[in-house]
Design an enzyme around this catalytic site. Structure first.
Site, PDB file in Angstrom:
ATOM      1  N   GLU A 137       0.926  -1.342  -0.257  1.00 34.60           N
ATOM      2  CA  GLU A 137       0.385  -0.006   0.011  1.00 34.60           C
ATOM      3  C   GLU A 137       0.927   1.396  -0.465  1.00 34.60           C
ATOM      4  OE1 GLU A 137      -2.998  -0.209   3.231  1.00 34.60           O
ATOM      5  OE2 GLU A 137      -3.730  -1.895   2.055  1.00 34.60           O
ATOM      6  N   GLU A 174      -5.464  -8.514  -0.459  1.00 34.71           N
ATOM      7  CA  GLU A 174      -6.689  -7.972   0.701  1.00 34.71           C
ATOM      8  C   GLU A 174      -7.819  -8.024   0.483  1.00 34.71           C
ATOM      9  OE1 GLU A 174      -4.745  -5.395   3.375  1.00 34.71           O
ATOM     10  OE2 GLU A 174      -2.388  -5.481   2.664  1.00 34.71           O
TER      11      GLU A 174
HETATM   12  O1  AHR Z   1      -4.955  -6.109   7.141  1.00 32.11           O
HETATM   13  C1  AHR Z   1      -4.912  -4.705   7.451  1.00 32.11           C
HETATM   14  C2  AHR Z   1      -4.622  -3.990   7.093  1.00 32.11           C
HETATM   15  O2  AHR Z   1      -4.908  -3.268   5.660  1.00 32.11           O
HETATM   16  C3  AHR Z   1      -3.301  -4.203   6.558  1.00 32.11           C
HETATM   17  O3  AHR Z   1      -1.693  -3.914   6.689  1.00 32.11           O
HETATM   18  C4  AHR Z   1      -2.784  -3.355   4.956  1.00 32.11           C
HETATM   19  O4  AHR Z   1      -2.569  -3.205   4.338  1.00 32.11           O
HETATM   20  C5  AHR Z   1      -4.036  -2.622   5.210  1.00 32.11           C
HETATM   21  O5  AHR Z   1      -4.694  -0.920   4.549  1.00 32.11           O
END
Ligand code: AHR
Length: 503
Positions: A176, A295
């Site tokens: 990110e 994610e």
């Molecule tokens: O999964 C939780 C968080 O969400 C992770 O650390 C990050 O990559 C995202 O913003």
């Protein structure tokens, strides 16, 4: 919404979207909250093995059939020195962890995690720190993990008791990097250049690795999709995948709207595919870039609690969403959406695996149990293998605050010719009525033995806890298969899996 409803579906064995990459059913373990400490690892727990891994958690992870696990972050990785987590445990430093404001004791590092993954029987997707660090540490980590022997870092691994290389194939170039919350956030151009140079030297160490470049951290970022486009302008030829992240919530308590949020995932995937293919055209490239949705999940229940957490403690109960039945329905819609994009989404990670926005929960020192979202993922990972098939759907539709033309039926289909199985996954979004589903499956020879697994609940907000797990699937009667035509009633607000033998 009106009452009596029918949806029709045609599934043809020759309308193949793509082979489903097994890595579509991946997950994520971050050094965050109790995901590692108190989650996968807990020395002194009654079920802990010699290495301190909880056997009860291992068993549930194996049951889920997770094919690959991303590690060690997440936001955590952008401040992580991987060298802190190798060598004698008693000599490892305790450090302030700035992403989540905790203390990181480094009891678990890359060798322990790789050992845990091999006990589970899952692959590792390793991320490297492109926040506070860069190509030098990234190439050293590849050498430490993957080079057989006879070099500084590989011999160090051997001296740490790990003779065999870990042979980690898939690597994330940071996390990110578009987000101002990221430790050492970068503009797209800064990150694009860093990713290219890291990719180059990592590949020079191990030419067999595959690499994921960071795209935007969610589609509502003001810089989406320009950030992705600029990163790919730099790194298109050096990487194999671009990453997507997205979490969904029901803050407004509007179920009809919430359950339609998989449409947003669908359009996000289509937009990123468009960015990849535009870049390919601009570069006159012959290469097709695929997607790693590394994610995805529902995340909103724990936000308020997390604001109250005292900083600088080890493994506080952070980001621990307690999932409702309604959340499981959306998780089902999301995993079906990924399946329907199997031609371009080759890797996906349910974020995360244990305790932190997770399908598996534990009590530190106590039991482990399955959250509601465990089941749609389990069914998809177990039966959604083989080929993803195009579904030709006619369904009644509805409109919500944010979405129009939402089909009452969300569905996907997987044909596993090796096992001779056809599986149809379906969510009935209707809040009050059964949906009569008529499927034309006549292209399959000798279909037989239909089973219907259902997860429904009278209480949308029902949750599973350590003491009781009311939300779980059951077997339903009534599905009829006759001469390649399947008829079944899907209860209101239900997750369904229809399975048949298919030659
Ligand atoms: O999964 C939780 C968080 O969400 C992770 O650390 C990050 O990559 C995202 O913003």
């Amino acid at each position: 919404m009106p009452d009596a409803k029918t949806a029709t579906l045609v599934v043809d064995k020759d309308f193949v979207i793509s082979e489903i990459d097994p890595r579509l059913y991946g997950s994520f373990v971050e050094h965050l909250g109790r995901c590692v400490y108190g989650g996968i690892f807990e020395k002194g727990h009654p079920t802990a093995d010699r290495d301190g891994f909880r056997q009860d958690v291992l068993d549930l992870v194996k049951e889920l059939g997770v094919s690959i696990v991303r590690y060690p972050g997440g936001n955590f990785v952008s401040g992580y020195n991987w060298e802190d987590g190798v060598g004698p445990v008693e000599k490892r430093p305790r450090k302030l962890e700035l992403a989540w404001r905790t203390i990181e004791p480094n009891w678990v590092g890359v060798n322990e995690f790789a050992r845990w993954a091999s006990k589970v029987g899952t692959a590792v997707n390793m991320s490297v720190n492109l926040g506070t660090r860069g190509p030098d540490e990234a190439r050293a980590l590849v050498e430490y993990c993957n080079h057989p022997s006879g070099s500084y870092w590989s011999d160090m691994r051997i001296s740490h008791g790990q003779k065999e290389p870990h042979r980690i194939k898939l690597w994330c170039l940071g996390n990110e990097m578009d987000g101002p919350w990221q430790i050492c956030h970068k503009t797209a151009a800064e990150y694009g250049r860093a990713a290219v140079e890291a990719a180059k030297v990592m590949r020079w160490v191990d030419p067999d690795i595959e690499l994921v470049a960071c795209g935007s951290s969610h589609p509502r970022m003001p810089t989406f999709p320009d950030y992705d486009a600029t990163v790919l302008e730099h790194a298109y030829e050096q990487v194999n995948y671009v990453s997507l992240h997205s979490y969904y919530g029901n803050q407004e308590n509007d179920t009809a709207n919430f359950l339609a949020k998989s449409l947003e995932m669908d359009s996000y995937i289509k937009s990123v595919v468009a960015v990849c293919d535009t870049t390919r055209a601009r570069k006159r490239s012959k290469k097709t870039l695929n997607l790693s949705f590394d994610e995805w999940n529902v995340w909103y229940h724990s936000h308020e609690n997390d604001r109250k957490i005292t900083p600088w403690t080890i493994a506080p109960p952070q980001v621990e969403d307690s999932y409702t039945f309604e959340d499981a329905l959306l998780a089902g819609c999301l995993v079906m959406t990924l399946m329907k994009h199997a031609d371009r989404v080759k890797v996906a990670c349910l974020a995360q695996l244990v305790n932190v926005i997770a399908p598996i929960m534990t009590v530190t020192g106590g039991p482990a149990w399955r959250q509601t979202i465990f089941y749609p993922f389990l069914h998809a990972s177990r039966y959604g293998r083989g080929r993803s098939l195009q579904t030709i759907l006619r369904s009644p539709r509805y409109d919500t605050k944010e979405y129009t033309d939402v089909p009452l039926l969300e569905c996907s289909a997987a044909h596993n010719p090796e096992k001779g199985e056809l599986s149809i996954f379906a969510v009935n979004r209707d809040q009050s009525a059964d949906l009569a589903l008529e499927c034309d499956l006549r292209s399959f020879d000798g279909l037989s033995g239909v089973t219907h697994t259902v997860m429904d609940s009278r209480d949308l907000k029902a949750v599973n806890t350590k003491d009781a797990q009311p939300v779980k699937p059951r077997e339903a009667a009534g599905a009829k298969l006759d001469k390649g035509r399947l008829s079944v009633k899907l209860p209101p607000l239900s997750w369904n899996v229809l399975r048949m033998s298919a030659r």
